[in-house]
Write a protein that holds these residues in place. Structure first.
Motif, PDB file in Angstrom:
ATOM      1  N   LEU A 298       0.837  -1.201   0.000  1.00 17.37           N
ATOM      2  CA  LEU A 298       0.000   0.000   0.000  1.00 17.37           C
ATOM      3  C   LEU A 298       0.872   1.251   0.000  1.00 17.37           C
ATOM      4  N   ARG A 299       1.921   1.241   0.815  1.00 17.39           N
ATOM      5  CA  ARG A 299       2.842   2.388   0.832  1.00 17.39           C
ATOM      6  C   ARG A 299       3.476   2.585  -0.540  1.00 17.39           C
ATOM      7  N   LYS A 300       3.875   1.484  -1.160  1.00  9.84           N
ATOM      8  CA  LYS A 300       4.520   1.575  -2.470  1.00  9.84           C
ATOM      9  C   LYS A 300       3.556   2.120  -3.526  1.00  9.84           C
ATOM     10  N   GLU A 301       2.327   1.649  -3.529  1.00  7.37           N
ATOM     11  CA  GLU A 301       1.354   2.112  -4.529  1.00  7.37           C
ATOM     12  C   GLU A 301       1.040   3.593  -4.344  1.00  7.37           C
ATOM     13  N   LEU A 302       0.957   4.042  -3.107  1.00  3.04           N
ATOM     14  CA  LEU A 302       0.702   5.467  -2.856  1.00  3.04           C
ATOM     15  C   LEU A 302       1.895   6.314  -3.313  1.00  3.04           C
ATOM     16  N   LYS A 303       3.097   5.842  -3.058  1.00  4.03           N
ATOM     17  CA  LYS A 303       4.290   6.564  -3.506  1.00  4.03           C
ATOM     18  C   LYS A 303       4.385   6.565  -5.034  1.00  4.03           C
ATOM     19  N   ASP A 304       4.058   5.436  -5.656  1.00  5.63           N
ATOM     20  CA  ASP A 304       4.074   5.366  -7.119  1.00  5.63           C
ATOM     21  C   ASP A 304       3.049   6.333  -7.719  1.00  5.63           C
ATOM     22  N   ALA A 305       1.921   6.481  -7.059  1.00  8.57           N
ATOM     23  CA  ALA A 305       0.907   7.420  -7.532  1.00  8.57           C
ATOM     24  C   ALA A 305       1.460   8.842  -7.513  1.00  8.57           C
ATOM     25  N   ARG A 306       2.207   9.169  -6.478  1.00 10.52           N
ATOM     26  CA  ARG A 306       2.817  10.510  -6.406  1.00 10.52           C
ATOM     27  C   ARG A 306       3.809  10.707  -7.545  1.00 10.52           C
ATOM     28  N   VAL A 307       4.576   9.666  -7.857  1.00  6.38           N
ATOM     29  CA  VAL A 307       5.539   9.751  -8.958  1.00  6.38           C
ATOM     30  C   VAL A 307       4.818  10.038 -10.276  1.00  6.38           C
ATOM     31  N   ARG A 308       3.610   9.507 -10.419  1.00  9.37           N
ATOM     32  CA  ARG A 308       2.812   9.753 -11.624  1.00  9.37           C
ATOM     33  C   ARG A 308       2.201  11.153 -11.632  1.00  9.37           C
ATOM     34  N   GLY A 309       2.366  11.891 -10.548  1.00 11.92           N
ATOM     35  CA  GLY A 309       1.810  13.231 -10.466  1.00 11.92           C
ATOM     36  C   GLY A 309       0.454  13.298  -9.804  1.00 11.92           C
ATOM     37  N   VAL A 310       0.016  12.201  -9.195  1.00 18.73           N
ATOM     38  CA  VAL A 310      -1.280  12.174  -8.514  1.00 18.73           C
ATOM     39  C   VAL A 310      -1.140  12.840  -7.142  1.00 18.73           C
ATOM     40  N   LYS A 311      -2.075  13.700  -6.822  1.00 18.68           N
ATOM     41  CA  LYS A 311      -2.116  14.318  -5.498  1.00 18.68           C
ATOM     42  C   LYS A 311      -2.691  13.308  -4.508  1.00 18.68           C
ATOM     43  N   VAL A 312      -1.995  13.080  -3.399  1.00 21.59           N
ATOM     44  CA  VAL A 312      -2.449  12.108  -2.398  1.00 21.59           C
ATOM     45  C   VAL A 312      -2.615  12.822  -1.066  1.00 21.59           C
ATOM     46  N   ILE A 313      -3.814  12.727  -0.504  1.00 24.56           N
ATOM     47  CA  ILE A 313      -4.124  13.314   0.802  1.00 24.56           C
ATOM     48  C   ILE A 313      -4.572  12.198   1.731  1.00 24.56           C
ATOM     49  N   ILE A 314      -3.923  12.092   2.872  1.00 20.84           N
ATOM     50  CA  ILE A 314      -4.312  11.112   3.885  1.00 20.84           C
ATOM     51  C   ILE A 314      -4.708  11.872   5.145  1.00 20.84           C
ATOM     52  N   ILE A 315      -5.945  11.665   5.597  1.00 22.86           N
ATOM     53  CA  ILE A 315      -6.472  12.345   6.776  1.00 22.86           C
ATOM     54  C   ILE A 315      -6.615  11.326   7.898  1.00 22.86           C
ATOM     55  N   VAL A 316      -5.970  11.598   9.016  1.00 19.78           N
ATOM     56  CA  VAL A 316      -6.057  10.740  10.200  1.00 19.78           C
ATOM     57  C   VAL A 316      -6.341  11.635  11.409  1.00 19.78           C
ATOM     58  N   PRO A 317      -6.832  11.070  12.492  1.00 17.63           N
ATOM     59  CA  PRO A 317      -7.027  11.897  13.694  1.00 17.63           C
ATOM     60  C   PRO A 317      -5.688  12.278  14.308  1.00 17.63           C
ATOM     61  N   LYS A 318      -5.619  13.477  14.849  1.00 16.32           N
ATOM     62  CA  LYS A 318      -4.398  13.837  15.574  1.00 16.32           C
ATOM     63  C   LYS A 318      -4.221  12.888  16.751  1.00 16.32           C
ATOM     64  N   TYR A 319      -5.334  12.605  17.434  1.00 20.46           N
ATOM     65  CA  TYR A 319      -5.336  11.629  18.526  1.00 20.46           C
ATOM     66  C   TYR A 319      -6.540  10.716  18.335  1.00 20.46           C
ATOM     67  N   SER A 320      -6.304   9.444  18.115  1.00 21.76           N
ATOM     68  CA  SER A 320      -7.401   8.492  18.013  1.00 21.76           C
ATOM     69  C   SER A 320      -7.767   8.016  19.418  1.00 21.76           C
ATOM     70  N   ASP A 321      -8.717   7.091  19.483  1.00 24.71           N
ATOM     71  CA  ASP A 321      -9.104   6.531  20.785  1.00 24.71           C
ATOM     72  C   ASP A 321      -8.181   5.386  21.197  1.00 24.71           C
ATOM     73  N   ILE A 322      -7.250   5.004  20.318  1.00 23.53           N
ATOM     74  CA  ILE A 322      -6.284   3.944  20.645  1.00 23.53           C
ATOM     75  C   ILE A 322      -4.890   4.543  20.487  1.00 23.53           C
ATOM     76  N   ARG A 323      -4.358   5.075  21.548  1.00 24.49           N
ATOM     77  CA  ARG A 323      -3.154   5.889  21.459  1.00 24.49           C
ATOM     78  C   ARG A 323      -1.916   5.096  21.044  1.00 24.49           C
ATOM     79  N   ILE A 324      -1.908   3.800  21.331  1.00 28.48           N
ATOM     80  CA  ILE A 324      -0.748   3.006  20.937  1.00 28.48           C
ATOM     81  C   ILE A 324      -0.639   2.946  19.411  1.00 28.48           C
ATOM     82  N   ILE A 325      -1.783   2.984  18.720  1.00 22.53           N
ATOM     83  CA  ILE A 325      -1.758   2.999  17.263  1.00 22.53           C
ATOM     84  C   ILE A 325      -1.223   4.328  16.751  1.00 22.53           C
TER      85      ILE A 325
END
Length: 353
Positions: free
Chosen positions: A217-244
């Motif tokens: 998954l990391r590789k495919e997202l990076k390859d998409a950037r190489v192709r010029g695709v804009k990639v936005i990943i939205i995550v919580p600053k703090y989730s309910d499972i802090r170890i994650i």
């Protein structure tokens, strides 16, 4: 009547569910990972008890480890003819981990072959202020969601079954229900996400609470950037499972270095699971981007290219981004040696989270 309605607010979602439950005439089928014995859980139970007393067919399945509500909690519904199943209750065994790893993480409500709800929300007061992603569908998709529910309902205590039947895609009206079961071979959601990323030409937007991306998954997202695709990943600053939150740090900085835009949602816990590619394809449902969802849990997601759904999702993304802050790469570079060691140690157990 609107065919599709999107909910990212649990208070509004529950209110709409209550309205549909009150109007039910034939059946109400509910499947959820968490059904808590709290104010929200008790309100759902009271309404479902009233409907079973009206001779509406009530079937409920909750996860045996995720939910605080047990058979005793649902006893009055059962005594009135409702069918309540606890998915794989905790089992003491010499194979303790193996016996208790597979969980039912799906969130699904189907009513009268007319109304379906699919998304990220559990039934609990704890998440009333969380940001979620749920879709209500009016119409005959409910027939397919009913099939998905009933097939999983019959697996509630089984450790062995013929896999292909339970992952077969269910398609109608340009939408596809994607089902995952605990399996290292059949990973339907993962396969579809990779296909979406590979087709991307302009933009990929991902919104997910638990983001522990595997190598491909990391590789495919990076390859998409190489192709010029804009990639936005939205995550919580703090989730309910802090170890994650701590474990994901290992990945966020490296993805940022590849030109991927990481955004942190700040007001509350973000619990939605969404992906949109080029404003042409979408996926939403119960799956996180971690090994548990891909390999160890029963999940259910909706994939398609419906213009009206995508329009709602893009509006949701814009509102979410307005309450985000960018990933602090400089702070990430300044992580202490201790934190880096902890991240590496935790990564050994990343398949457990």
């Amino acid at each position: 009547m609107r065919k599709y309605t999107f909910f990212d607010d649990n208070i509004e979602l529950y209110a709409e569910m209550f309205k549909n439950i009150r109007a039910a005439k034939r059946y109400i089928y509910l499947e959820t990972y968490i059904f808590d014995n709290d104010n929200i859980g008790k309100k759902f139970k009271r309404m479902l008890l009233r409907k079973v007393q009206e001779r509406v067919d009530i079937k409920i399945m909750v996860d045996g480890m995720g939910s605080k509500a047990n058979k005793k909690f649902f006893l009055d519904i059962i005594e009135n003819g409702g069918d309540v199943r606890i998915f794989k209750e905790f089992e003491w065994s010499f194979r303790l981990v193996k016996k208790n790893t597979s969980r039912d993480h799906r969130k699904l409500l189907v009513i009268d072959d007319e109304v379906s709800y699919i998304g990220s929300s559990n039934i609990t007061s704890n998440s009333l202020t969380w940001r979620e992603a749920n879709l209500k569908i009016n119409g005959d998709m409910a027939v397919l969601f009913k099939r998905a529910f009933l097939e999983n309902f019959n697996l509630f205590d089984k450790h062995f079954f013929i896999s292909k039947k339970y992952i077969a895609p269910l398609k109608r009206n340009g939408l596809e229900i994607i089902r995952d079961i605990p399996s290292l071979k059949f990973r339907c959601t993962r396969k579809q996400q990779i296909a979406m990323i590979r087709k991307a030409q302009n933009e990929i937007i991902i919104e997910v609470p638990y983001f522990l991306p595997y190598f491909r998954l990391r590789k495919e997202l990076k390859d998409a950037r190489v192709r010029g695709v804009k990639v936005i990943i939205i995550v919580p600053k703090y989730s309910d499972i802090r170890i994650i939150d701590l474990l994901r740090e290992k990945y966020l900085g490296k993805l940022h270095e590849s030109g991927i835009n990481i955004m942190l949602f700040t007001p509350e816990v973000l619990h939605s699971k969404l992906m949109v590619v080029d404003e042409k394809q979408f996926m939403l449902g119960s799956s996180n981007m971690d090994n548990r969802s891909y390999s160890l849990q029963f999940e259910i997601n909706l994939y398609g290219s419906n213009y009206y759904i995508i329009k709602m999702l893009m509006s949701h993304f814009r509102q979410t981004l307005a309450e985000c802050e960018p990933f602090d790469y400089k702070a990430w570079k300044r992580r202490t040696i201790v934190q880096k060691i902890v991240e590496k140690l935790l990564s050994i157990f990343r398949y457990s989270f």
